[in-house]
Design a protein around this motif. Structure first.
Motif, PDB file in Angstrom:
ATOM      1  N   ASN A 272      38.717  37.136  81.271  1.00 45.76           N
ATOM      2  CA  ASN A 272      39.393  38.060  82.221  1.00 45.76           C
ATOM      3  C   ASN A 272      39.289  39.792  82.013  1.00 45.76           C
ATOM      4  O   ASN A 272      40.224  40.527  81.954  1.00 45.76           O
ATOM      5  CB  ASN A 272      41.171  38.042  82.174  1.00 45.76           C
ATOM      6  CG  ASN A 272      41.635  38.056  80.538  1.00 45.76           C
ATOM      7  OD1 ASN A 272      40.878  38.585  79.809  1.00 45.76           O
ATOM      8  ND2 ASN A 272      42.622  37.466  80.418  1.00 45.76           N
TER       9      ASN A 272
ATOM     10  N   GLU B  27      40.368  32.305  84.960  1.00 42.19           N
ATOM     11  CA  GLU B  27      40.236  31.160  85.652  1.00 42.19           C
ATOM     12  C   GLU B  27      41.298  29.948  84.894  1.00 42.19           C
ATOM     13  O   GLU B  27      42.039  29.287  85.697  1.00 42.19           O
ATOM     14  CB  GLU B  27      38.758  30.530  85.349  1.00 42.19           C
ATOM     15  CG  GLU B  27      38.714  29.046  86.404  1.00 42.19           C
ATOM     16  CD  GLU B  27      37.154  28.564  86.151  1.00 42.19           C
ATOM     17  OE1 GLU B  27      36.728  28.289  87.448  1.00 42.19           O
ATOM     18  OE2 GLU B  27      36.601  28.827  85.159  1.00 42.19           O
TER      19      GLU B  27
ATOM     20  N   ASP C 112      43.582  44.466  94.994  1.00 42.42           N
ATOM     21  CA  ASP C 112      41.975  44.259  95.534  1.00 42.42           C
ATOM     22  C   ASP C 112      41.249  45.613  95.784  1.00 42.42           C
ATOM     23  O   ASP C 112      41.903  46.597  96.511  1.00 42.42           O
ATOM     24  CB  ASP C 112      42.113  43.365  96.952  1.00 42.42           C
ATOM     25  CG  ASP C 112      40.710  43.284  97.331  1.00 42.42           C
ATOM     26  OD1 ASP C 112      39.572  43.904  96.946  1.00 42.42           O
ATOM     27  OD2 ASP C 112      40.363  42.536  98.502  1.00 42.42           O
TER      28      ASP C 112
ATOM     29  N   ASN D 126      40.394  36.564  89.067  1.00 38.34           N
ATOM     30  CA  ASN D 126      40.556  37.463  90.232  1.00 38.34           C
ATOM     31  C   ASN D 126      41.503  38.639  89.815  1.00 38.34           C
ATOM     32  O   ASN D 126      41.892  38.671  88.573  1.00 38.34           O
ATOM     33  CB  ASN D 126      41.764  36.559  91.191  1.00 38.34           C
ATOM     34  CG  ASN D 126      42.954  36.141  90.686  1.00 38.34           C
ATOM     35  OD1 ASN D 126      43.856  37.077  90.441  1.00 38.34           O
ATOM     36  ND2 ASN D 126      43.048  34.835  90.350  1.00 38.34           N
TER      37      ASN D 126
ATOM     38  N   ASN E  18      44.032  42.081  90.831  1.00 38.26           N
ATOM     39  CA  ASN E  18      45.128  42.586  91.639  1.00 38.26           C
ATOM     40  C   ASN E  18      45.547  43.946  91.210  1.00 38.26           C
ATOM     41  O   ASN E  18      45.894  44.264  90.054  1.00 38.26           O
ATOM     42  CB  ASN E  18      46.293  41.628  91.699  1.00 38.26           C
ATOM     43  CG  ASN E  18      47.398  42.235  92.605  1.00 38.26           C
ATOM     44  OD1 ASN E  18      47.011  42.361  93.909  1.00 38.26           O
ATOM     45  ND2 ASN E  18      48.479  42.300  92.260  1.00 38.26           N
TER      46      ASN E  18
END
Length: 391
Positions: free
Chosen positions: A31, A100, A82, A78, A80
């Motif tokens: 991450n 993940e 974006d 991902n 945050n």
């Protein structure tokens, strides 16, 4: 039999548990933010990542507005918010990267712009009813100057002042109307550096007169009553004269004079007209846009010399080193059929008296007039004129 069923159930459950453990073990725990960059127009800045922090300073000229932010993270993770949604940076930003496998890591990005050292007056414009006059700015001396037409009130001026971005100015220019005395402004940069400017606005009150009187040629001016001229009908054409005007200092003209060598006569018979006539003057800018028009009356006793056009009511303002075109012609010259001669100089030279001339010809039979721009053309001669006004 019952024992066999129980053994099968235990084996099946254990298999599912093992499969679940294997699946979870295969999910990435990465991450991390792998790269961080900002692009503005065609310039990209890369910033180092140290632990959970991203810090950097950009030049004062690299505005952190209208930017594109690019952040690289591992496949399957991902982030945050974006980065694509961030178009400006005005303070620290927090980004949360989820691996993940669900592991979370928080980053603090603190990107700052160096404080600007600019503390300049960039532009000062005096807005008048007819014109916007731009002042001259000397940044080294901290001096802003402009001479303005006397028609304006120095105690009640509409002045627009622009200064360096991110700087502040005191006093507020919007509160200042009286420039009858010099006004001092202090411009303070974003970094804290101060610069004092003095704004000095004065009237254009220096009287000047420029005259071009050397003559070695003359050109037909006005109408034509000839009955035997080739390709010309009597009382059909009208010929006008023009001259380019370029001044070396800003000028408010009060009088413009043209020179005719003689009074108006009929070509056939050489009979003098002996009546007053009206001449029209058209003033255009470099793009041939009409700035002003006026007329003057020539008395019946005129026998040659300079003829004045009064420009005072026109509020004309001629900017230094810009091209203006002055055209003049005999009103109703076609119908009157009378003519005179515009005095000219064919010699080469430099300066006010040696700019290009013009000639124009209209015809009733062609349904045009000297008000039409397309009937005028360049002429090699320099026509005799006088210009009076204040700088």
């Amino acid at each position: 039999m019952k024992t066999k069923i129980n053994l099968f159930a235990i084996f099946f459950f254990a298999s599912l548990l093992m499969a679940s453990c294997v699946s979870e073990a295969s999910l990435s725990a990465d991450n991390t933010i792998q790269s961080f960059s900002i692009t503005k127009e065609n310039i990209t800045k890369e910033f180092p990542i140290e632990g959970n922090s991203i810090n950097g300073i950009v030049e004062s000229t690299f505005e952190l507005e209208n930017i594109s932010l690019a952040i690289s993270i591992p496949k399957g993770a991902n982030i945050n918010p974006d980065p694509a949604t961030i178009k400006s940076i005005s303070g620290p930003l927090t980004f949360v990267v989820t691996a993940e496998n669900g592991d979370v890591k928080t980053y603090l990005a603190d990107i700052r712009r160096e404080p600007s050292t600019d503390n300049f007056i960039l532009e000062l414009n005096v807005k008048t009813p007819n014109l916007v006059l731009s002042a001259d700015i000397n940044n080294e001396r901290g001096l802003v100057t402009k001479r303005i037409p006397e028609i304006n009130d120095l105690k009640n001026l509409d002045v627009e002042l622009k200064f360096s971005k991110h700087a502040t100015i005191t006093p507020d220019p919007k509160t200042i109307k009286d420039y009858s005395e010099p006004v001092n402004f202090t411009v303070k940069s974003e970094s804290g550096a101060e610069k004092v400017y003095q704004v000095k606005l004065e009237y254009m009150n220096n009287y000047i007169s420029r005259s071009c009187s050397e003559s070695n040629a003359s050109k037909w001016f006005g109408g034509d009553n000839r009955t035997n001229a080739p390709d010309i009908l009597p009382f059909d054409r009208n010929i006008g004269t023009g001259q380019t005007v370029i001044v070396d200092k800003n000028l408010v003209p009060s009088t413009f004079r043209i020179h005719l060598q003689e009074g108006f006569v009929y070509y056939e018979g050489r009979q003098k007209y002996n009546k007053p006539v009206t001449l029209k003057l058209i003033v255009k800018d470099a793009n041939r846009n009409i700035l002003a028009t006026t007329t003057t009356e020539v008395s019946e006793s005129f026998n040659g010399g300079f003829i004045p056009f009064d420009l005072q009511a026109l509020n004309l303002y001629l900017e230094a080193n810009k091209k203006y075109s002055f055209y003049w012609y005999l009103v109703d010259g076609e119908k009157l059929g009378i003519y005179a001669a515009s005095s000219a100089n064919t010699k080469a030279g430099d300066g006010f008296c040696f700019t290009s001339g013009y000639s124009g010809e209209s015809r009733i039979s062609k349904n045009n007039s000297l008000e039409d721009a397309n009937v005028w053309f360049d002429h090699d001669w320099h026509f005799n004129i006088e210009l009076v006004g204040k700088e």
